[in-house]
Design an enzyme around this catalytic site. Structure first.
Site, PDB file in Angstrom:
ATOM      1  N   HIS A 197       0.804  -1.225   0.000  1.00 45.05           N
ATOM      2  CA  HIS A 197       0.000   0.000   0.000  1.00 45.05           C
ATOM      3  C   HIS A 197       0.836   1.274   0.000  1.00 45.05           C
ATOM      4  O   HIS A 197       0.344   2.335   0.353  1.00 45.05           O
ATOM      5  CB  HIS A 197      -0.987  -0.026   1.180  1.00 45.05           C
ATOM      6  CG  HIS A 197      -2.056  -1.074   1.015  1.00 45.05           C
ATOM      7  ND1 HIS A 197      -2.837  -1.525   2.060  1.00 45.05           N
ATOM      8  CD2 HIS A 197      -2.477  -1.747  -0.084  1.00 45.05           C
ATOM      9  CE1 HIS A 197      -3.694  -2.444   1.607  1.00 45.05           C
ATOM     10  NE2 HIS A 197      -3.479  -2.602   0.314  1.00 45.05           N
ATOM     11  N   CYS A 247       6.408  21.040 -12.602  1.00 47.23           N
ATOM     12  CA  CYS A 247       5.488  21.059 -13.750  1.00 47.23           C
ATOM     13  C   CYS A 247       4.136  21.669 -13.387  1.00 47.23           C
ATOM     14  O   CYS A 247       3.265  21.816 -14.240  1.00 47.23           O
ATOM     15  CB  CYS A 247       5.296  19.646 -14.298  1.00 47.23           C
ATOM     16  SG  CYS A 247       4.087  18.669 -13.386  1.00 47.23           S
ATOM     17  N   GLY A 305      -2.017  -9.423  12.512  1.00 53.32           N
ATOM     18  CA  GLY A 305      -2.590  -8.099  12.757  1.00 53.32           C
ATOM     19  C   GLY A 305      -3.283  -7.481  11.562  1.00 53.32           C
ATOM     20  O   GLY A 305      -3.180  -6.281  11.333  1.00 53.32           O
ATOM     21  N   GLU A 348      -8.134 -10.964  17.852  1.00 50.82           N
ATOM     22  CA  GLU A 348      -9.496 -11.519  17.751  1.00 50.82           C
ATOM     23  C   GLU A 348      -9.672 -12.300  16.458  1.00 50.82           C
ATOM     24  O   GLU A 348      -8.788 -12.299  15.597  1.00 50.82           O
ATOM     25  CB  GLU A 348     -10.537 -10.394  17.846  1.00 50.82           C
ATOM     26  CG  GLU A 348     -10.372  -9.361  16.757  1.00 50.82           C
ATOM     27  CD  GLU A 348     -11.271  -8.141  16.960  1.00 50.82           C
ATOM     28  OE1 GLU A 348     -11.628  -7.823  18.113  1.00 50.82           O
ATOM     29  OE2 GLU A 348     -11.604  -7.520  15.941  1.00 50.82           O
TER      30      GLU A 348
HETATM   31  P1  OAD Z   1      -7.418  -3.220  10.143  1.00 50.40           P
HETATM   32  O1  OAD Z   1      -7.541  -2.009  11.015  1.00 50.40           O
HETATM   33  O2  OAD Z   1      -8.527  -3.527   9.214  1.00 50.40           O
HETATM   34  O3  OAD Z   1      -7.213  -4.506  11.067  1.00 50.40           O
HETATM   35  C1  OAD Z   1      -6.309  -4.505  12.126  1.00 50.40           C
HETATM   36  C2  OAD Z   1      -6.281  -5.904  12.699  1.00 50.40           C
HETATM   37  O4  OAD Z   1      -5.286  -5.957  13.707  1.00 50.40           O
HETATM   38  C3  OAD Z   1      -7.591  -6.337  13.352  1.00 50.40           C
HETATM   39  O5  OAD Z   1      -7.921  -7.643  12.908  1.00 50.40           O
HETATM   40  C4  OAD Z   1      -7.262  -6.342  14.861  1.00 50.40           C
HETATM   41  O6  OAD Z   1      -7.974  -7.333  15.567  1.00 50.40           O
HETATM   42  C5  OAD Z   1      -5.781  -6.648  14.833  1.00 50.40           C
HETATM   43  N1  OAD Z   1      -5.006  -6.145  15.974  1.00 50.40           N
HETATM   44  C6  OAD Z   1      -5.134  -4.993  16.668  1.00 50.40           C
HETATM   45  N2  OAD Z   1      -4.189  -4.872  17.600  1.00 50.40           N
HETATM   46  C7  OAD Z   1      -3.413  -5.983  17.504  1.00 50.40           C
HETATM   47  C8  OAD Z   1      -2.262  -6.454  18.201  1.00 50.40           C
HETATM   48  N3  OAD Z   1      -1.681  -5.752  19.179  1.00 50.40           N
HETATM   49  N4  OAD Z   1      -1.728  -7.649  17.838  1.00 50.40           N
HETATM   50  C9  OAD Z   1      -2.296  -8.387  16.832  1.00 50.40           C
HETATM   51  N5  OAD Z   1      -3.386  -7.986  16.151  1.00 50.40           N
HETATM   52  C10 OAD Z   1      -3.939  -6.808  16.481  1.00 50.40           C
HETATM   53  O7  OAD Z   1      -6.010  -3.078   9.386  1.00 50.40           O
HETATM   54  P2  OAD Z   1      -5.517  -3.790   8.048  1.00 50.40           P
HETATM   55  O8  OAD Z   1      -5.997  -5.185   7.984  1.00 50.40           O
HETATM   56  O9  OAD Z   1      -4.077  -3.526   7.944  1.00 50.40           O
HETATM   57  O10 OAD Z   1      -5.481   0.410   3.334  1.00 50.40           O
HETATM   58  O11 OAD Z   1      -6.277  -2.936   6.954  1.00 50.40           O
HETATM   59  C11 OAD Z   1      -6.034  -3.167   5.606  1.00 50.40           C
HETATM   60  C12 OAD Z   1      -6.044  -1.884   4.840  1.00 50.40           C
HETATM   61  O12 OAD Z   1      -7.256  -1.162   5.091  1.00 50.40           O
HETATM   62  C13 OAD Z   1      -4.972  -0.898   5.245  1.00 50.40           C
HETATM   63  O13 OAD Z   1      -3.731  -1.163   4.639  1.00 50.40           O
HETATM   64  C14 OAD Z   1      -5.532   0.406   4.776  1.00 50.40           C
HETATM   65  C15 OAD Z   1      -6.958   0.245   5.251  1.00 50.40           C
HETATM   66  O14 OAD Z   1      -7.913   0.992   4.595  1.00 50.40           O
HETATM   67  C16 OAD Z   1      -5.055   1.480   2.669  1.00 50.40           C
HETATM   68  O15 OAD Z   1      -4.739   2.511   3.217  1.00 50.40           O
HETATM   69  C17 OAD Z   1      -5.004   1.274   1.195  1.00 50.40           C
HETATM   70 ZN    ZN Z   2       5.158  17.097 -12.126  1.00 51.78          ZN
END
Ligand code: OAD
Ligand code: ZN
Length: 250
Positions: free
Chosen positions: A121, A151, A188, A216
């Site tokens: 990302h 530009c 995570g 979770e």
């Molecule tokens: P999410 O915020 O959707 O999910 C975070 C996950 O981390 C959840 O399943 C939580 O349960 C878990 N979590 C939280 N704290 C934790 C800990 N200490 N240890 C282990 N797990 C933990 O984040 P992503 O899955 O990364 O995209 O989201 C995917 C994409 O959605 C991101 O890259 C971003 C967002 O929109 C873009 O910006 C393109």
């Molecule tokens: Zn430019």
């Protein structure tokens, strides 16, 4: 040390694995103080992605989008890799084929010392011109509003927004690593954002042993071979401690 119980099956699978992939999401950086997107205190509960993380929103209000990214950048700069990032980096001392595939833009895997990292990302430390695609990775000057390219084009952060393609080279290499992997850790991430989340299924189809680390249950809990429910910063160091009992530093 740790009070987590690891099954013999898991330890054996891990020790016999040659190729390891860690697929990570915002949860691995939560313990570094960087908010996640979904869940209890998730960013998307309070802010709308359609107003912040998409190209039309940027064209409509580049100032607002930049304010948000500069705010996140500040949080990231004030944060440090946590025990989870460090444990992943430590795997490289015991296994010679370790790949990190991350959805995070925060550089914490790099700062923790991981070598082979694919960023699906983008990266918040890079910026580019929306017209000519010239990169501006030095500190930007916002004193006269949103910075512009020579530009005349607006400069944007090099992060993937909703509706945009993922960087093709990063996705391709991540797919290859997932297919080749013997063991695939899903750490995570809520695993709901595609195409990134598709890598979990790619690894599964390729016969990799899937291990989830999350506080979770998620969308992929039912398809992984084993889930460890706990904080990444506790579970991953406990796993590396197990490895140390059986393997020598390489
Ligand atoms: P999410 O915020 O959707 O999910 C975070 C996950 O981390 C959840 O399943 C939580 O349960 C878990 N979590 C939280 N704290 C934790 C800990 N200490 N240890 C282990 N797990 C933990 O984040 P992503 O899955 O990364 O995209 O989201 C995917 C994409 O959605 C991101 O890259 C971003 C967002 O929109 C873009 O910006 C393109
Ligand atoms: Zn430019």
């Amino acid at each position: 040390m740790s009070n987590i119980e690891f099954s013999k099956e898991f330890i054996n699978k891990l020790l016999e694995s040659k190729r390891i992939v860690f697929f990570t999401g915002a949860g691995i950086s939560a313990e570094s103080g960087i908010p996640t997107f979904r869940g209890k205190d998730g960013i998307w509960n309070k802010l709308k992605p359609e107003e912040l993380a998409n190209f039309n929103a940027f064209l409509r209000n580049p100032q607002m989008v930049w304010e948000w990214y500069n705010h996140r950048k500040k949080i990231i700069h004030e944060s440090k890799p946590n025990a989870g990032h460090l444990a992943i980096a430590e795997f490289e001392k015991y296994f010679d084929d370790v790949t990190v595939v991350t959805q995070n833009i925060d550089n914490l895997h790099r700062r923790a010392g991981s070598e082979r990292i694919y960023e699906l990302h983008g990266n918040i430390e890079r910026n580019y011109c929306i017209k000519c695609h010239t990169y501006y990775n030095e500190e930007l000057d916002f004193t006269e509003g949103v910075p512009k390219c020579k530009c005349g084009g607006l400069i944007r952060p090099d992060v993937v927004w909703f509706g945009e393609f993922l960087p093709a080279d990063q996705l391709e290499e991540s797919e290859k690593a997932s297919i080749r992997s013997d063991i695939f850790f899903v750490v995570g991430t809520s695993a709901v954002v595609y195409p990134a989340a598709g890598l979990v299924y790619t690894a599964k189809r390729s016969g990799s042993y899937l291990v989830e680390v999350n506080i979770e249950e998620t969308e992929v809990s039912s398809i992984v071979d084993i889930s460890f429910f706990g904080e990444a910063g506790k579970v991953l160091p406990a796993i590396i401690e197990e490895v140390k009992k059986f393997k020598r530093n390489i």
